[in-house]
Motif scaffolding. Structure first.
Motif, PDB file in Angstrom:
ATOM      1  N   GLN A   1       0.767  -1.012  -0.104  1.00  0.00           N
ATOM      2  CA  GLN A   1       0.099   0.163  -0.044  1.00  0.00           C
ATOM      3  C   GLN A   1       0.653   1.119   0.082  1.00  0.00           C
ATOM      4  O   GLN A   1       0.556   2.294  -0.771  1.00  0.00           O
ATOM      5  N   VAL A   2       1.914   1.285   0.959  1.00  0.00           N
ATOM      6  CA  VAL A   2       2.716   2.478   0.830  1.00  0.00           C
ATOM      7  C   VAL A   2       3.282   2.849  -0.375  1.00  0.00           C
ATOM      8  O   VAL A   2       3.656   3.781  -1.059  1.00  0.00           O
TER       9      VAL A   2
ATOM     10  N   ARG B   1       0.944   3.784  -3.310  1.00  0.00           N
ATOM     11  CA  ARG B   1       0.098   5.083  -3.273  1.00  0.00           C
ATOM     12  C   ARG B   1       1.107   6.262  -3.042  1.00  0.00           C
ATOM     13  O   ARG B   1       0.839   7.355  -2.698  1.00  0.00           O
ATOM     14  N   GLU B   2       2.321   5.998  -3.571  1.00  0.00           N
ATOM     15  CA  GLU B   2       3.322   6.926  -3.831  1.00  0.00           C
ATOM     16  C   GLU B   2       3.848   7.790  -2.651  1.00  0.00           C
ATOM     17  O   GLU B   2       4.135   8.721  -2.804  1.00  0.00           O
ATOM     18  N   TYR B   3       3.642   7.140  -1.568  1.00  0.00           N
ATOM     19  CA  TYR B   3       4.009   7.789  -0.022  1.00  0.00           C
ATOM     20  C   TYR B   3       5.434   8.081  -0.274  1.00  0.00           C
ATOM     21  O   TYR B   3       6.049   9.047   0.021  1.00  0.00           O
ATOM     22  N   VAL B   4       6.410   6.865  -0.616  1.00  0.00           N
ATOM     23  CA  VAL B   4       7.733   6.977  -0.693  1.00  0.00           C
ATOM     24  C   VAL B   4       8.265   8.126  -1.725  1.00  0.00           C
ATOM     25  O   VAL B   4       9.114   8.803  -1.203  1.00  0.00           O
ATOM     26  N   ASP B   5       7.752   8.225  -2.742  1.00  0.00           N
ATOM     27  CA  ASP B   5       8.027   9.029  -4.123  1.00  0.00           C
ATOM     28  C   ASP B   5       8.220  10.486  -3.367  1.00  0.00           C
ATOM     29  O   ASP B   5       9.081  11.396  -3.558  1.00  0.00           O
ATOM     30  N   LYS B   6       7.126  10.765  -2.614  1.00  0.00           N
ATOM     31  CA  LYS B   6       6.910  12.151  -2.067  1.00  0.00           C
ATOM     32  C   LYS B   6       8.160  12.518  -1.285  1.00  0.00           C
ATOM     33  O   LYS B   6       8.600  13.757  -1.410  1.00  0.00           O
TER      34      LYS B   6
ATOM     35  N   VAL C   1      10.646   2.487   5.501  1.00  0.00           N
ATOM     36  CA  VAL C   1       9.293   2.264   5.429  1.00  0.00           C
ATOM     37  C   VAL C   1       8.995   0.985   6.538  1.00  0.00           C
ATOM     38  O   VAL C   1       9.757  -0.117   6.471  1.00  0.00           O
ATOM     39  N   VAL C   2       8.286   1.349   7.387  1.00  0.00           N
ATOM     40  CA  VAL C   2       7.940   0.524   8.614  1.00  0.00           C
ATOM     41  C   VAL C   2       6.698  -0.110   8.363  1.00  0.00           C
ATOM     42  O   VAL C   2       5.727   0.774   8.454  1.00  0.00           O
TER      43      VAL C   2
ATOM     44  N   VAL D   1      11.712  -1.873   5.371  1.00  0.00           N
ATOM     45  CA  VAL D   1      12.652  -1.896   3.926  1.00  0.00           C
ATOM     46  C   VAL D   1      13.100  -0.425   4.036  1.00  0.00           C
ATOM     47  O   VAL D   1      12.400   0.579   4.267  1.00  0.00           O
ATOM     48  N   GLN D   2      14.406  -0.254   3.358  1.00  0.00           N
ATOM     49  CA  GLN D   2      14.874   0.957   2.958  1.00  0.00           C
ATOM     50  C   GLN D   2      15.215   1.212   1.708  1.00  0.00           C
ATOM     51  O   GLN D   2      15.656   0.215   0.911  1.00  0.00           O
TER      52      GLN D   2
END
Length: 521
Positions: free
Chosen positions: A478-479, A482-487, A498-499, A515-516
């Motif tokens: 889901q993370v 939904r492009e949370y990481v890109d932001k 990401v936890v 994951v990193q």
């Protein structure tokens, strides 16, 4: 020492030397001028420490006192634009009493008041030589005999109550003030300030002539105690150092009866002067009072504090103010009333909350007291949580979260979404020193449960997604989708951690995946 001194004038000049840190509050004089020689001339304004109470008294003394010529100063301040400005400028004999300036360690109560009575009597006799004031025994009689008008400025009026001094003589102290001030024709204006509102007797108050303005009920003088958002923005622009947003996170959050948001002025000035935001609270006032109240834990006060550390507002109606001479508060309402009076909590629209990050730190430190047992132990474990997260140690993270959830603290039992986030708040409490932690922030194509925004240029941003009766794989997917990481990669230009944490009701267990994600831009 008391009559027509130049103490306030000298202190005001010190404040004015650094224009980049001076906030002009002189408009308060326009309100006070309208009350001179009226039945509303008795004013008591109470605020917590560090909210500029004494600084206002310096300005009042400088403006009203005929012992100084302060026109050059006030011609440059906002009050000069108001009608009647010069009518009252340097026109009065001013009696200024700071009840905290007398050495209480060497004096009993009689000696404490005796210092004031003797010294002020001598100063009156020296000024009014033709009235032969020495023939009058008590202080009010001497003042009456002058046939003159005085402005009284009383600072730290509640000193003996706030410090727990002369407990058996507190009503005698109120009687001294009543006899000195009430219905006396020589009082043109009496401006009194302190931390605690005036003590009430069962049938009223010995000082019922005062109009009282406290944190809980002031919509008249509220903007003069504390810095407004506009004032802080101007200060930040003039200093060109710390950003307004950073100052706001640390020191904003007090809300007045009229929904005016105020900053802690002392801390704002310290941060701008030092070019560093941190908790300046301990320099001028301890959390000992709060720690004592938290130990009482009346009807779940500690649970409420955990929720407030989670940035939740707690609904409660405060009907009684914590006043001078009050007994140790025991009910939940009285405990919160005391905390509001001391400035540890903000109250608006029948909700309390911890005002800002500075106070978050102080509450965390208070709860670390070993007398709080499990709570202190859990907060202590939060020191390990961030280290385990950045080390991608999934077993350790799952263990810490599991221990918090399995504690005997009711608010941590996953009864609703907020209680679930409370567990994560406690787990990562120490991380606030290095991160700005936001809940349910809009990110990419949805909302993320927690995002950790680094305060420095080294730490990696962290995203935490919580699931219940699902899987960590679903949370990670889901993370990413939904492009949370890109932001946050675009914002911080570094890797993102990401936890994913899942709790299984059936197994009564937590699982974790971390994951990193490598920076790819």
């Amino acid at each position: 020492m008391y009559l027509n001194t130049d103490i306030g004038y000298k202190n005001l000049n010190k404040l004015l030397k650094d224009k980049s840190l001076y906030v002009d509050k002189s408009e308060i004089l326009s309100l006070l001028n309208k009350r001179i020689d009226t039945d509303r001339c008795y004013i008591c304004i109470t605020r917590p420490r560090r909210f500029g109470k004494s600084q206002i008294t310096y300005m009042l003394e400088s403006y009203y006192s005929k012992a100084v010529d302060s026109e050059d100063i006030f011609n440059t301040l906002n009050i000069s634009k108001f009608e009647g400005y010069k009518q009252h400028l340097n026109q009065y004999n001013v009696i200024r009493i700071d009840f905290s300036s007398i050495d209480t360690l060497e004096l009993d109560f009689k000696g404490y008041l005796g210092v004031i009575k003797r010294q002020l009597s001598m100063e009156l006799e020296k000024l009014y030589t033709t009235q032969h004031l020495e023939q009058y025994i008590d202080l009010p009689a001497k003042l009456l005999a002058t046939k003159d008008k005085f402005i009284f400025i009383i600072d730290e009026w509640d000193f003996i109550f706030n410090k727990g001094l002369y407990i058996s003589n507190q009503e005698d102290f109120l009687e001294f003030l009543r006899l000195l001030l009430k219905d006396r024709p020589y009082v043109a204006l009496c401006y009194m300030t302190g931390i605690l509102p005036i003590k009430k007797y069962s049938t009223g108050s010995a000082l019922n002539m005062f109009s009282e303005y406290s944190f809980l009920n002031d919509s008249v003088f509220d903007k003069y105690f504390g810095f407004t958002q506009t004032e802080v923005k101007l200060l930040c622009e003039s200093r060109q150092g710390i950003s307004y947003n950073e100052i706001a996170e640390w020191y904003n959050g007090y809300v007045t009866e009229d929904n005016l948001r105020l900053f802690n002025p002392r801390s704002v000035k310290e941060a701008l002067e030092n070019n560093k935001c941190k908790s300046y609270w301990s320099n001028v006032g301890s959390m000992n009072e709060v720690t004592k109240l938290l130990r009482l834990n009346s009807k779940g006060v500690r649970d409420d504090v955990i929720r407030m550390l989670n940035k939740e507002a707690i609904p409660i109606t405060i009907r009684r103010e914590f006043r001078a001479g009050s007994d140790i508060p025991t009910t939940r309402e009285d405990i919160y009333s005391a905390m509001i009076t001391w400035g540890f909590l903000s109250y608006y629209n029948e909700e309390i909350r911890i005002p800002n990050y500075e106070l978050m730190i102080e509450f965390e430190l208070a709860l670390r007291d070993m007398s709080f047992g499990t709570v202190a132990e859990l907060i202590g474990n939060s020191d390990d949580m961030l280290r385990a997260t950045l080390a991608l140690d999934t077993d350790k993270v799952a263990q810490i979260v599991h221990e918090i959830h399995n504690s005997e603290i009711p608010v941590l039992k996953y009864t609703d979404e907020n209680s679930t986030s409370c567990v994560l708040t406690l787990a990562y409490l120490s991380a606030r020193n290095r991160y700005i932690i936001e809940r349910e922030e809009k990110s990419g194509k949805g909302f993320v449960d927690f995002v950790f925004k680094p305060r420095n240029s080294i730490d990696l941003p962290i995203i935490v997604e919580l699931k219940r009766n699902s899987s960590t794989r679903t949370a990670l997917k889901q993370v990413m989708e939904r492009e949370y990481v890109d932001k946050y990669m675009k914002i911080y230009k570094r890797d993102v951690v990401v936890v994913a944490i899942n709790y299984s009701d059936k197994k009564k267990m937590h699982s974790c995946a971390i994951v990193q994600v490598e920076y790819k831009y």
